[in-house]
Design an enzyme around this catalytic site. Structure first.
Site, short mmCIF file in Angstrom:
data_model
loop_
_atom_site.label_atom_id
_atom_site.label_comp_id
_atom_site.label_asym_id
_atom_site.label_seq_id
_atom_site.Cartn_x
_atom_site.Cartn_y
_atom_site.Cartn_z
N HIS A 1 44.31 45.86 42.07
CA HIS A 1 43.70 46.25 43.34
C HIS A 1 43.39 47.73 43.40
O HIS A 1 43.30 48.32 44.46
CB HIS A 1 44.62 45.87 44.51
CG HIS A 1 44.60 44.42 44.87
ND1 HIS A 1 45.16 43.46 44.09
CD2 HIS A 1 44.05 43.77 45.93
CE1 HIS A 1 44.98 42.28 44.66
NE2 HIS A 1 44.32 42.44 45.77
N GLU B 1 33.84 34.62 45.26
CA GLU B 1 32.96 35.78 45.26
C GLU B 1 31.59 35.50 44.64
O GLU B 1 30.56 35.99 45.10
CB GLU B 1 33.61 36.96 44.54
CG GLU B 1 34.75 37.62 45.32
CD GLU B 1 36.05 36.85 45.24
OE1 GLU B 1 36.14 35.87 44.47
OE2 GLU B 1 37.00 37.22 45.98
#
Lengths: 324, 323
Positions: A126, A57
């Site tokens: 998440h 990322e």
């Protein structure tokens, strides 16, 4: 139109008219995107414009910065906001600051898109809402919207802007179906008044907007009239729209999914207290998530965030306690 | 060829060193604040690399004054930036670690170790996408090569086949920690050699750096792929003005001072008849004058107006590119 399809339409449109617009991220290309937001674009525009990246990322945002410096208009996807923590150095230390540090010499026409929020039993790593982190950084714009029309226009607007934009989506919004229409002169910096009312100003954004709207329909039956404001931009916040509504209703409620502390509710209610204290008939109320990591168990998960029912209950009892 | 190169190298290395010696002095007087990372001792890498690379984008770390000078940045604008004046290259908002000039394809001055490496890869992608061949030079220290950004960037540069020259300035110290205490490899180029052509070069010899970079640049342009050079060098000063550098023995510093890149070049150039003592004297005088003018310019420049605080955060207008 599905929320995800509206974003896809915006990306497609942008890519069609401007060859400088490119997309990059994990699984965005051949696979079509984990939430199918970029579906079909790889086949249409090829691997040079729809770039599959490794799971890295920091470099997704970092390379997008380099691309933007050279005049491309990259749209980077971070698979979920949870993973954006790995890109925080690039987002906070670089993307938000390069323009300022260079005395205005570097422009970064780039977008970083990501879904956030609590889905269905995805567990703590998440299931986060992290808008307050991005919204607290000068140099970024932070946009989000609750329906397909908003998502389409916000995405296009973000790509058109010469400044770096964080675009927040919500995992549960993607499959939701909305009436879709095009808006002339769409302005993300202007908050949307979704429902007019006279007793309480309710400010919300993203997926919570829908829970708020349903809760307010129920409150109407109890004789409480709510004005619902949806924020499209979280940095900057359209305080003018909030102030003029509070002037009318004299009461403020902020509803959001993130844990209550240090969230957008703290910012919005503090500002309203600073600027509108003598207009208020009640102290502002924050309806927000619990101060816990989000658990896996469905029952516990739902108890950790506001729901249509809990918003209704809390607003009703708070309203009754404050003269309604 | 060597004659004109020797003249150019000497001028910029000496200009860089003198500018930094003066910056050090101005720092102790309080005219320069914050962090000031001096390149003294490492000038051969900075100057050899920039001239060897020629046209192309430069992404540099925070120790970038000499790199900026070699790329053609006006010493006045650099000094004024160090003084925090509005006339500085970044309007006094960036300071020593943040010199930028897109007109010179000069992109920092980046102060987070290794964070500019993905920028360089992205920039190379963009340039290649737009049909340009020149490539990107990314310079970083040995300390950056133990971080995630480094490994992510060399991986992506290979996968995307983009022309980036990764140039590591190995001065053996990551701030105050000797690199072999925290790094699995003493020879840093080994970290890259399974990804791309990688070699080591004497960073105290400006010609060696120059030649290695010229060859690398040709590879970048011919193949459009990345390349790695490790230059062995040494900084005489501490990491920054806040660091006395006393974790190193005087003997170690002396060993490297004996290989001083400027003295080396001067001696070689005179021996070979490329430069006369008179030419060197004239360059030194010119350099002294340039530094004097730069300091004067910085001293006499105004502070930024307070409204500058709120400028340059956003462009603020919509680029009308997508109807």
């Amino acid at each position: 139109m599905l929320y995800r399809d509206a974003i896809n339409l915006a990306l497609d449109h942008a890519m069609q008219v401007d060859p400088r617009v490119i997309i990059l991220g994990e699984d965005v290309g051949f696979y079509g995107g984990n939430y199918k937001v970029t579906d079909g674009l790889f086949a249409k525009y090829g691997e040079k414009r729809v770039i599959d990246t490794p799971i890295a990322e920091n470099s997704i945002v970092g390379t997008a910065i380099g691309m933007a410096m050279m005049g491309l208009r990259p749209v980077a996807e971070i698979m979920t906001a949870n993973f954006s923590m790995l890109a925080m150095d690039q987002i906070v230390n670089n993307m938000a600051k390069l323009r300022y540090m260079s005395g205005g010499k570097i422009a970064l026409p780039m977008v970083v898109r990501m879904p956030q929020g609590v889905g269905r039993q995805l567990a703590a790593q998440h299931s986060q809402s992290l808008e307050h982190m991005f919204a607290s950084i000068p140099g970024l714009y932070v946009f989000c919207s609750s329906d397909a029309t908003g998502a389409y226009h916000t995405t296009l607007y973000a790509i058109r802007l010469d400044d770096p934009v964080i675009l927040l989506e919500h995992v549960l919004l993607y499959p939701m179906d909305f009436e879709f229409y095009k808006v002339e002169n769409f302005d993300p910096f202007k908050a949307r008044i979704l429902r007019e009312g006279k007793d309480i100003t309710v400010v919300s954004y993203l997926k919570m907007v829908h829970d708020v709207l349903r809760a307010c329909e129920n409150l109407e039956k109890d004789g409480i009239s709510c004005e619902v404001i949806e924020l499209i931009s979280l940095r900057p916040i359209d305080f003018e729209t909030i102030y003029s509504s509070v002037k009318k209703t004299k009461r403020l409620v902020v509803v959001y999914e993130a844990p209550k502390s240090f969230g957008l509710g703290a910012e919005i209610s503090a500002r309203v207290c600073e600027e509108m204290f003598y207009f208020l008939d009640a102290p502002p109320l924050r309806i927000a998530g619990e101060e816990v990591p989000i658990p896996y168990n469905r029952k516990l998960e739902l108890s950790a965030i506001p729901t249509q029912e809990s918003i209704y209950r809390q607003m009703l009892s708070w309203g009754k306690g404050h003269g309604l | 060829m060597s004659q004109s190169l020797a003249e150019k190298f000497y001028f910029y290395m000496k200009l860089g060193r003198e500018l930094e010696i003066r910056a050090k002095e101005e720092y102790t007087k309080g005219n320069i604040g914050g962090f000031l990372h001096l390149d003294i001792g490492q000038e051969a890498v900075s100057v050899g690399a920039v001239f060897g690379f020629g046209k192309g984008d430069l992404f540099c770390p925070y120790r970038e004054h000499v790199l900026a000078l070699a790329r053609g940045m006006d010493p006045k604008l650099i000094m004024a930036e160090l003084f925090g004046k509005i006339t500085g290259v970044s309007k006094g908002k960036g300071g020593s670690m943040h010199l930028y000039e897109p007109k010179l394809d000069f992109y920092g001055g980046n102060a987070i170790v290794g964070a500019h490496l993905p920028h360089a890869v992205g920039a190379a992608y963009a340039r290649k996408y737009m049909g340009e061949k020149a490539g990107v030079l990314a310079i970083f220290g040995d300390g950056a090569t133990n971080g995630g950004s480094f490994f992510e960037s060399i991986n992506l540069a290979v996968v995307w086949e983009v022309p980036v020259l990764f140039l590591c300035e190995n001065n053996f110290y990551a701030i105050g920690t000797r690199i072999d205490r925290v790094s699995a490899f003493r020879d840093i180029y080994l970290k890259a050699k399974d990804y791309m052509p990688a070699l080591q070069v004497d960073g105290m010899d400006v010609f060696a750096v120059y030649e290695a970079v010229v060859n690398a640049k040709k590879y970048l342009e011919d193949y459009g792929k990345p390349y790695f050079i490790e230059a062995i060098t040494y900084r005489y000063e501490g990491h920054s003005m806040a660091d006395k550098g006393d974790y190193r023995s005087p003997r170690e510093i002396e060993t490297f001072r004996k290989k001083d890149p400027i003295e080396n070049l001067k001696n070689k150039a005179m021996q070979m008849g490329w430069l006369t003592p008179e030419q060197i004297r004239m360059m030194d005088e010119k350099i002294a004058q340039i530094i004097e003018e730069a300091v004067e310019f910085a001293l006499n420049s105004p502070e930024p107006d307070l409204e500058e605080l709120y400028k340059d955060i956003y462009c603020g207008v919509c680029a009308d590119v997508i109807p």
